[in-house]
Design a protein around this motif. Structure first.
Motif, PDB file in Angstrom:
ATOM      1  N   LEU A  91     -20.222  -4.816  11.288  1.00  0.00           N
ATOM      2  CA  LEU A  91     -19.546  -4.966  12.589  1.00  0.00           C
ATOM      3  C   LEU A  91     -18.449  -6.010  12.434  1.00  0.00           C
ATOM      4  O   LEU A  91     -18.714  -7.116  11.966  1.00  0.00           O
ATOM      5  CB  LEU A  91     -20.532  -5.459  13.654  1.00  0.00           C
ATOM      6  N   PHE A  92     -17.241  -5.688  12.826  1.00  0.00           N
ATOM      7  CA  PHE A  92     -16.133  -6.643  12.607  1.00  0.00           C
ATOM      8  C   PHE A  92     -14.920  -6.287  13.460  1.00  0.00           C
ATOM      9  O   PHE A  92     -14.875  -5.233  14.088  1.00  0.00           O
ATOM     10  CB  PHE A  92     -15.733  -6.643  11.122  1.00  0.00           C
ATOM     11  N   ASN A  93     -13.930  -7.221  13.439  1.00  0.00           N
ATOM     12  CA  ASN A  93     -12.650  -6.991  14.125  1.00  0.00           C
ATOM     13  C   ASN A  93     -11.638  -6.427  13.149  1.00  0.00           C
ATOM     14  O   ASN A  93     -11.477  -6.962  12.048  1.00  0.00           O
ATOM     15  CB  ASN A  93     -12.043  -8.317  14.593  1.00  0.00           C
ATOM     16  N   GLN A  94     -10.909  -5.468  13.609  1.00  0.00           N
ATOM     17  CA  GLN A  94      -9.886  -4.812  12.789  1.00  0.00           C
ATOM     18  C   GLN A  94      -8.872  -5.813  12.208  1.00  0.00           C
ATOM     19  O   GLN A  94      -8.547  -5.759  11.019  1.00  0.00           O
ATOM     20  CB  GLN A  94      -9.182  -3.807  13.695  1.00  0.00           C
ATOM     21  N   SER A  95      -8.384  -6.751  13.040  1.00  0.00           N
ATOM     22  CA  SER A  95      -7.313  -7.641  12.564  1.00  0.00           C
ATOM     23  C   SER A  95      -7.793  -8.590  11.465  1.00  0.00           C
ATOM     24  O   SER A  95      -6.984  -9.179  10.755  1.00  0.00           O
ATOM     25  CB  SER A  95      -6.729  -8.454  13.722  1.00  0.00           C
ATOM     26  N   ALA A  96      -9.131  -8.732  11.325  1.00  0.00           N
ATOM     27  CA  ALA A  96      -9.656  -9.635  10.293  1.00  0.00           C
ATOM     28  C   ALA A  96      -9.616  -8.999   8.910  1.00  0.00           C
ATOM     29  O   ALA A  96      -9.858  -9.672   7.905  1.00  0.00           O
ATOM     30  CB  ALA A  96     -11.089 -10.039  10.648  1.00  0.00           C
ATOM     31  N   VAL A  97      -9.327  -7.722   8.842  1.00  0.00           N
ATOM     32  CA  VAL A  97      -9.290  -7.036   7.546  1.00  0.00           C
ATOM     33  C   VAL A  97      -7.887  -6.426   7.409  1.00  0.00           C
ATOM     34  O   VAL A  97      -7.587  -5.359   7.945  1.00  0.00           O
ATOM     35  CB  VAL A  97     -10.402  -5.951   7.461  1.00  0.00           C
ATOM     36  N   ALA A 145      -6.148   6.585  11.377  1.00  0.00           N
ATOM     37  CA  ALA A 145      -6.466   7.242  10.098  1.00  0.00           C
ATOM     38  C   ALA A 145      -6.731   6.186   9.023  1.00  0.00           C
ATOM     39  O   ALA A 145      -7.651   6.324   8.197  1.00  0.00           O
ATOM     40  CB  ALA A 145      -5.314   8.155   9.682  1.00  0.00           C
ATOM     41  N   ALA A 146      -5.945   5.109   9.068  1.00  0.00           N
ATOM     42  CA  ALA A 146      -6.139   4.036   8.082  1.00  0.00           C
ATOM     43  C   ALA A 146      -7.489   3.351   8.270  1.00  0.00           C
ATOM     44  O   ALA A 146      -8.179   3.029   7.295  1.00  0.00           O
ATOM     45  CB  ALA A 146      -5.002   3.015   8.202  1.00  0.00           C
ATOM     46  N   ASP A 147      -7.889   3.144   9.532  1.00  0.00           N
ATOM     47  CA  ASP A 147      -9.201   2.534   9.804  1.00  0.00           C
ATOM     48  C   ASP A 147     -10.290   3.315   9.059  1.00  0.00           C
ATOM     49  O   ASP A 147     -11.189   2.751   8.436  1.00  0.00           O
ATOM     50  CB  ASP A 147      -9.554   2.627  11.299  1.00  0.00           C
ATOM     51  N   ILE A 148     -10.194   4.618   9.191  1.00  0.00           N
ATOM     52  CA  ILE A 148     -11.248   5.498   8.679  1.00  0.00           C
ATOM     53  C   ILE A 148     -11.157   5.614   7.155  1.00  0.00           C
ATOM     54  O   ILE A 148     -12.142   5.446   6.429  1.00  0.00           O
ATOM     55  CB  ILE A 148     -11.093   6.895   9.328  1.00  0.00           C
ATOM     56  N   LEU A 149      -9.930   5.854   6.686  1.00  0.00           N
ATOM     57  CA  LEU A 149      -9.778   6.191   5.268  1.00  0.00           C
ATOM     58  C   LEU A 149      -9.783   4.958   4.368  1.00  0.00           C
ATOM     59  O   LEU A 149     -10.022   5.080   3.166  1.00  0.00           O
ATOM     60  CB  LEU A 149      -8.520   7.040   5.070  1.00  0.00           C
ATOM     61  N   ALA A 150      -9.591   3.766   4.948  1.00  0.00           N
ATOM     62  CA  ALA A 150      -9.699   2.530   4.150  1.00  0.00           C
ATOM     63  C   ALA A 150     -11.121   2.359   3.618  1.00  0.00           C
ATOM     64  O   ALA A 150     -11.358   1.551   2.713  1.00  0.00           O
ATOM     65  CB  ALA A 150      -9.309   1.322   4.995  1.00  0.00           C
ATOM     66  N   TYR A 151     -12.058   3.099   4.210  1.00  0.00           N
ATOM     67  CA  TYR A 151     -13.461   3.023   3.759  1.00  0.00           C
ATOM     68  C   TYR A 151     -13.914   4.328   3.110  1.00  0.00           C
ATOM     69  O   TYR A 151     -15.106   4.501   2.854  1.00  0.00           O
ATOM     70  CB  TYR A 151     -14.369   2.671   4.964  1.00  0.00           C
ATOM     71  N   GLY A 322     -19.258  -9.658   8.894  1.00  0.00           N
ATOM     72  CA  GLY A 322     -18.940  -8.225   8.874  1.00  0.00           C
ATOM     73  C   GLY A 322     -17.578  -7.996   8.236  1.00  0.00           C
ATOM     74  O   GLY A 322     -17.403  -7.071   7.425  1.00  0.00           O
ATOM     75  N   ALA A 323     -16.613  -8.841   8.596  1.00  0.00           N
ATOM     76  CA  ALA A 323     -15.248  -8.677   8.057  1.00  0.00           C
ATOM     77  C   ALA A 323     -15.262  -8.848   6.536  1.00  0.00           C
ATOM     78  O   ALA A 323     -14.570  -8.110   5.819  1.00  0.00           O
ATOM     79  CB  ALA A 323     -14.303  -9.675   8.714  1.00  0.00           C
ATOM     80  N   ASN A 324     -16.051  -9.795   6.045  1.00  0.00           N
ATOM     81  CA  ASN A 324     -16.119  -9.990   4.582  1.00  0.00           C
ATOM     82  C   ASN A 324     -16.683  -8.758   3.891  1.00  0.00           C
ATOM     83  O   ASN A 324     -16.174  -8.327   2.850  1.00  0.00           O
ATOM     84  CB  ASN A 324     -16.979 -11.215   4.231  1.00  0.00           C
ATOM     85  N   LYS A 325     -17.743  -8.202   4.503  1.00  0.00           N
ATOM     86  CA  LYS A 325     -18.338  -6.999   3.894  1.00  0.00           C
ATOM     87  C   LYS A 325     -17.348  -5.830   3.953  1.00  0.00           C
ATOM     88  O   LYS A 325     -17.215  -5.062   3.005  1.00  0.00           O
ATOM     89  CB  LYS A 325     -19.618  -6.595   4.648  1.00  0.00           C
ATOM     90  N   ALA A 326     -16.664  -5.707   5.095  1.00  0.00           N
ATOM     91  CA  ALA A 326     -15.705  -4.592   5.251  1.00  0.00           C
ATOM     92  C   ALA A 326     -14.592  -4.735   4.210  1.00  0.00           C
ATOM     93  O   ALA A 326     -14.212  -3.763   3.548  1.00  0.00           O
ATOM     94  CB  ALA A 326     -15.122  -4.604   6.668  1.00  0.00           C
ATOM     95  N   LYS A 327     -14.113  -5.965   4.058  1.00  0.00           N
ATOM     96  CA  LYS A 327     -13.005  -6.191   3.125  1.00  0.00           C
ATOM     97  C   LYS A 327     -13.407  -5.826   1.693  1.00  0.00           C
ATOM     98  O   LYS A 327     -12.603  -5.290   0.932  1.00  0.00           O
ATOM     99  CB  LYS A 327     -12.575  -7.661   3.209  1.00  0.00           C
TER     100      LYS A 327
END
Ligand code: TYM
Length: 344
Positions: A91-97, A145-151, A322-327
């Motif tokens: 769980l994280f904020n978009q702008s943090a990644v 699309a970037a939100d989704i495909l970045a992962y 969450g942002a660290n894990k997402a990154k």
């Protein structure tokens, strides 16, 4: 994210769920039933799940900075209060990644003007004065699309109104793969369905329940008290007929269909099951049942949200983790994208 099961794959891609919600204020029952409740189900079904507060999408229309900050946390609190567990889901904020915005730019260069011009949500949101809409509002679906495909996400649970954006996400992945002769981005599957894929206004069963409707009576907000919920359901538009016992009996009865669908989704039932139970009842009998079920589900969520909002440092910690894990997932995918397109 369970470790007890081998991860499932779609082609060469590991099954991974991504979805986002805008922190633009006014969370509704539509957001809950159409999206967040299903996020929780997918988390508990042991998928790898990533859920994002999409603050960069919110600023495509002007937001007061302090209100945006508050709404961002409130949405994160709503995620957690609804059952998303930061130990199981990211769980994280978009702008943090920053990878989201970076990949978003690349997709601005992949998507075509003609594709964007067909987006009905842009037309609705920009209204008559499209010349004065922000460029960000126009490019919004490329960032999505970037939100989704970045992962390399393979599955995206959303309400029905996001269908066209997800088709565009697929088009972007296909065009990127084709233009660079790679099989790099997955062609994502939308996960749309169930009785609440499109929760409608309580005042007009042909219009989507939305935070931007001028009438507060048209929607149930996640922060409404039991009294307010009860009042709104009592005043909800209906028709004079009794409820049918078969789904065919809801044809051309948009308001009846909506209330029955909400009741079904709140109780994890199908419309068929509900109708076999309530068929023949008048609305005067059914509405109190709906009030009871709605307050039973929603009151604990709103009180849990309040509790979480009382400890903002803890909430910020959860989001930072969450942002660290997402990154750690998005960064190598962006690096590889740079490689493919020849910018690094
Ligand atoms: P947003 O913030 O408008 O809505 C969040 C989610 O709630 C669903 N929803 C509804 N579902 C059923 N009935 C309704 N009345 C209703 N109202 C809202 C939406 O379909 C959505 O699933 N563009 C997205 C946010 C986004 C996103 C993403 C989603 C940004 N990046 C990546 C998925 C993947 C949006 O504006 O949702």
């Amino acid at each position: 994210m369970g470790t007890d099961r081998k991860p499932e794959t779609i082609g060469k891609f590991r099954k991974r769920v991504f979805s986002g919600v805008q922190p633009s204020g006014g969370l509704t029952l539509g957001n809950y039933l159409g999206a967040v409740k299903r996020f929780v189900q997918m988390q508990n079904d042991n998928y790898e799940t990533i859920y994002c507060v999409v603050d960069l999408h919110a600023i495509t229309v002007w937001q007061d900075p302090s209100v945006l900050r508050q709404n961002t946390r409130e949405l994160a609190a709503f995620f957690i209060a609804s059952g998303l567990d930061p130990e199981k889901s990211i769980l994280f904020n978009q702008s943090a990644v920053s990878e989201h915005a970076q990949l978003g730019w690349i997709f601005n260069c992949v998507a075509r003007m003609g594709w964007m011009q067909r987006m009905t949500q842009f037309k609705d949101k920009a209204g008559k004065n499209a010349q004065n809409a922000s460029l960000g509002l126009f490019a919004y679906p490329a960032l999505m699309a970037a939100d989704i495909l970045a992962y390399h996400a393979t599955h995206v649970p959303v309400g029905d109104d996001q269908k066209q954006h997800l088709e565009l996400t697929r088009d972007i992945a296909i065009k990127f793969n084709h233009d660079y002769e790679v099989d790099f981005f997955p062609v994502t599957e939308p996960v749309i369905g169930g009785p609440a894929a499109r929760v409608m206004s309580l005042r007009d069963g042909t219009k989507k329940m939305s935070k931007s409707d001028p009438s507060d009576l048209s929607r149930i907000n996640m922060t409404d008290s039991s009294d307010v919920i009860s009042n709104k359901i009592r005043k909800a538009k209906t028709d004079p007929q009794a409820l049918p016992s078969e789904p065919e009996g809801l044809k051309d009865r948009a308001e009846a269909e909506n209330l029955v669908s909400i009741y079904a989704a709140l109780g994890d039932e199908s419309v068929d099951e509900v109708l076999s139970e309530i068929g023949g009842k008048q609305f005067s009998e059914f509405k109190p049942m709906l009030v009871e079920r709605a307050t039973e589900v929603l009151s604990p969520i709103s009180s849990e949200m309040e509790r979480i909002m009382r400890d903002l440092p803890e909430l910020d910690k959860v989001l930072n983790n969450g942002a660290n894990k997402a990154k750690s997932i998005a960064k190598p995918i962006l690096q590889k994208t740079f490689d493919i397109i020849g910018v690094r």
